[in-house]
Design a protein around this motif. Structure first.
Motif, PDB file in Angstrom:
ATOM      1  N   GLY A 178      -6.735   5.444 -17.041  1.00 59.27           N
ATOM      2  CA  GLY A 178      -8.212   3.980 -17.493  1.00 59.27           C
ATOM      3  C   GLY A 178      -7.653   2.954 -17.493  1.00 59.27           C
ATOM      4  N   GLU A 179      -6.559   2.611 -16.768  1.00 63.50           N
ATOM      5  CA  GLU A 179      -6.355   1.020 -16.159  1.00 63.50           C
ATOM      6  C   GLU A 179      -7.007   0.857 -14.241  1.00 63.50           C
ATOM      7  N   THR A 180      -7.114  -0.418 -14.789  1.00 69.43           N
ATOM      8  CA  THR A 180      -7.382  -0.991 -13.102  1.00 69.43           C
ATOM      9  C   THR A 180      -6.339  -1.610 -12.743  1.00 69.43           C
ATOM     10  N   ARG A 181      -6.949  -1.234 -11.926  1.00 71.19           N
ATOM     11  CA  ARG A 181      -6.201  -1.733 -10.134  1.00 71.19           C
ATOM     12  C   ARG A 181      -6.686  -2.166  -9.673  1.00 71.19           C
ATOM     13  N   THR A 182      -6.421  -3.703  -9.046  1.00 72.48           N
ATOM     14  CA  THR A 182      -7.040  -4.012  -7.770  1.00 72.48           C
ATOM     15  C   THR A 182      -6.397  -4.535  -6.733  1.00 72.48           C
ATOM     16  N   GLY A 183      -6.259  -4.625  -5.602  1.00 74.00           N
ATOM     17  CA  GLY A 183      -5.748  -5.407  -4.014  1.00 74.00           C
ATOM     18  C   GLY A 183      -5.547  -4.871  -2.989  1.00 74.00           C
ATOM     19  N   PHE A 184      -5.092  -4.852  -2.387  1.00 72.14           N
ATOM     20  CA  PHE A 184      -4.865  -4.517  -0.884  1.00 72.14           C
ATOM     21  C   PHE A 184      -5.336  -4.146  -0.434  1.00 72.14           C
ATOM     22  N   THR A 185      -6.284  -4.601   1.311  1.00 70.19           N
ATOM     23  CA  THR A 185      -7.087  -4.303   1.978  1.00 70.19           C
ATOM     24  C   THR A 185      -7.099  -3.962   2.782  1.00 70.19           C
ATOM     25  N   SER A 186      -5.485  -3.596   2.861  1.00 69.37           N
ATOM     26  CA  SER A 186      -5.072  -2.439   4.129  1.00 69.37           C
ATOM     27  C   SER A 186      -3.848  -2.446   4.148  1.00 69.37           C
ATOM     28  N   LEU A 187      -3.468  -0.835   3.864  1.00 66.99           N
ATOM     29  CA  LEU A 187      -2.247  -0.763   4.234  1.00 66.99           C
ATOM     30  C   LEU A 187      -1.921   0.351   5.156  1.00 66.99           C
ATOM     31  N   ALA A 188      -0.621  -0.257   5.818  1.00 63.13           N
ATOM     32  CA  ALA A 188      -0.842   0.214   6.833  1.00 63.13           C
ATOM     33  C   ALA A 188       1.073   1.312   6.832  1.00 63.13           C
ATOM     34  N   TYR A 189       2.154   2.201   6.817  1.00 61.19           N
ATOM     35  CA  TYR A 189       3.536   2.123   6.723  1.00 61.19           C
ATOM     36  C   TYR A 189       3.973   3.427   7.630  1.00 61.19           C
ATOM     37  N   ARG A 190       5.016   3.855   7.498  1.00 66.45           N
ATOM     38  CA  ARG A 190       6.184   4.679   8.201  1.00 66.45           C
ATOM     39  C   ARG A 190       7.352   4.372   7.752  1.00 66.45           C
ATOM     40  N   ASN A 191       7.882   6.178   7.525  1.00 62.12           N
ATOM     41  CA  ASN A 191       9.203   6.454   7.520  1.00 62.12           C
ATOM     42  C   ASN A 191       9.410   6.481   8.718  1.00 62.12           C
ATOM     43  N   GLU A 192      10.904   6.481   8.486  1.00 61.68           N
ATOM     44  CA  GLU A 192      11.737   6.711   9.740  1.00 61.68           C
ATOM     45  C   GLU A 192      13.243   7.811   9.057  1.00 61.68           C
ATOM     46  N   VAL A 193      13.284   8.424  10.274  1.00 64.66           N
ATOM     47  CA  VAL A 193      14.701   9.389   9.897  1.00 64.66           C
ATOM     48  C   VAL A 193      15.463   8.699  10.440  1.00 64.66           C
ATOM     49  N   ASN A 194      16.445   8.001   9.720  1.00 65.37           N
ATOM     50  CA  ASN A 194      17.848   7.559   9.981  1.00 65.37           C
ATOM     51  C   ASN A 194      17.769   5.807  10.964  1.00 65.37           C
ATOM     52  N   ALA A 195      16.637   5.820  10.490  1.00 62.72           N
ATOM     53  CA  ALA A 195      16.264   4.263  11.076  1.00 62.72           C
ATOM     54  C   ALA A 195      15.733   3.029   9.806  1.00 62.72           C
ATOM     55  N   GLY A 217      12.225   2.084   7.979  1.00 67.06           N
ATOM     56  CA  GLY A 217      10.427   2.160   8.357  1.00 67.06           C
ATOM     57  C   GLY A 217       9.720   1.044   8.060  1.00 67.06           C
ATOM     58  N   TYR A 218       8.937   0.878   8.267  1.00 66.91           N
ATOM     59  CA  TYR A 218       7.589  -0.010   8.219  1.00 66.91           C
ATOM     60  C   TYR A 218       6.801  -0.054   7.391  1.00 66.91           C
ATOM     61  N   ALA A 219       6.143  -1.280   6.772  1.00 71.96           N
ATOM     62  CA  ALA A 219       4.705  -1.073   5.994  1.00 71.96           C
ATOM     63  C   ALA A 219       4.318  -2.410   6.345  1.00 71.96           C
ATOM     64  N   GLN A 220       2.972  -2.387   6.293  1.00 73.68           N
ATOM     65  CA  GLN A 220       2.159  -3.469   6.476  1.00 73.68           C
ATOM     66  C   GLN A 220       0.886  -3.542   5.136  1.00 73.68           C
ATOM     67  N   ILE A 221       0.880  -4.429   4.271  1.00 71.79           N
ATOM     68  CA  ILE A 221      -0.005  -4.806   3.533  1.00 71.79           C
ATOM     69  C   ILE A 221      -0.783  -6.030   3.772  1.00 71.79           C
ATOM     70  N   THR A 222      -2.232  -5.668   3.698  1.00 74.24           N
ATOM     71  CA  THR A 222      -2.832  -7.153   3.682  1.00 74.24           C
ATOM     72  C   THR A 222      -3.714  -7.420   2.561  1.00 74.24           C
ATOM     73  N   PHE A 223      -3.684  -8.797   1.889  1.00 78.45           N
ATOM     74  CA  PHE A 223      -3.999  -8.797   0.601  1.00 78.45           C
ATOM     75  C   PHE A 223      -5.721 -10.291   1.302  1.00 78.45           C
ATOM     76  N   ALA A 224      -6.241 -10.372  -0.145  1.00 76.73           N
ATOM     77  CA  ALA A 224      -6.605 -11.458  -0.239  1.00 76.73           C
ATOM     78  C   ALA A 224      -6.117 -12.870  -0.376  1.00 76.73           C
ATOM     79  N   GLY A 225      -6.264 -13.682   0.695  1.00 74.80           N
ATOM     80  CA  GLY A 225      -5.905 -15.114   0.261  1.00 74.80           C
ATOM     81  C   GLY A 225      -5.032 -15.610  -0.722  1.00 74.80           C
ATOM     82  N   ASN A 226      -5.414 -15.206  -2.038  1.00 68.24           N
ATOM     83  CA  ASN A 226      -5.526 -15.973  -3.285  1.00 68.24           C
ATOM     84  C   ASN A 226      -5.162 -14.779  -4.033  1.00 68.24           C
ATOM     85  N   HIS A 227      -4.780 -13.564  -3.840  1.00 70.59           N
ATOM     86  CA  HIS A 227      -4.365 -12.371  -4.755  1.00 70.59           C
ATOM     87  C   HIS A 227      -2.941 -12.973  -5.563  1.00 70.59           C
TER      88      HIS A 227
END
Length: 106
Positions: free
Chosen positions: A29-46, A48-58
């Motif tokens: 029932g809670e409200t969560r707001t935030g990112f406008t885009s999300l990309a991530y990649r898990n790597e084995v033995n290396a 990983g990578y994540a890119q999260i985009t937010f509004a400038g005033n978040h």
């Protein structure tokens, strides 16, 4: 319905500083707001990578310190898949892009 995501941001001590999703909603029932885009990649033995985009005033922009932790949670209710942690990473920095939206990316 496609997969749903939310992100927990923690400080260097592991304390939760923010929980964000791509829009309103969430479970319990809670409200969560935030990112406008999300990309991530898990790597084995290396790294990983994540890119999260937010509004400038978040508000999360000022809460996440360098070396804080990013946890990405995912579920697909249509397939009966409950929330699970799909990615964990360490915050290394952010990039501010000046567009009409004033977005920033971590």
């Amino acid at each position: 319905m496609p997969a749903e995501y939310y992100i927990n941001l923690t400080d260097t001590a592991g304390a939760l500083v923010a929980t964000v999703t791509g829009g309103a909603g969430g479970d319990g029932g809670e409200t969560r707001t935030g990112f406008t885009s999300l990309a991530y990649r898990n790597e084995v033995n290396a790294p990983g990578y994540a890119q999260i985009t937010f509004a400038g005033n978040h508000p999360a922009r000022t809460l996440l310190p360098t070396n804080g932790q990013i946890e990405v949670y995912r579920r697909n209710a249509d397939l009966g898949v409950s929330w699970y942690r799909d990615f964990v990473g360490v915050f290394r920095g952010q990039t501010h892009t000046t567009r009409e939206t004033g977005e920033w990316t971590i």
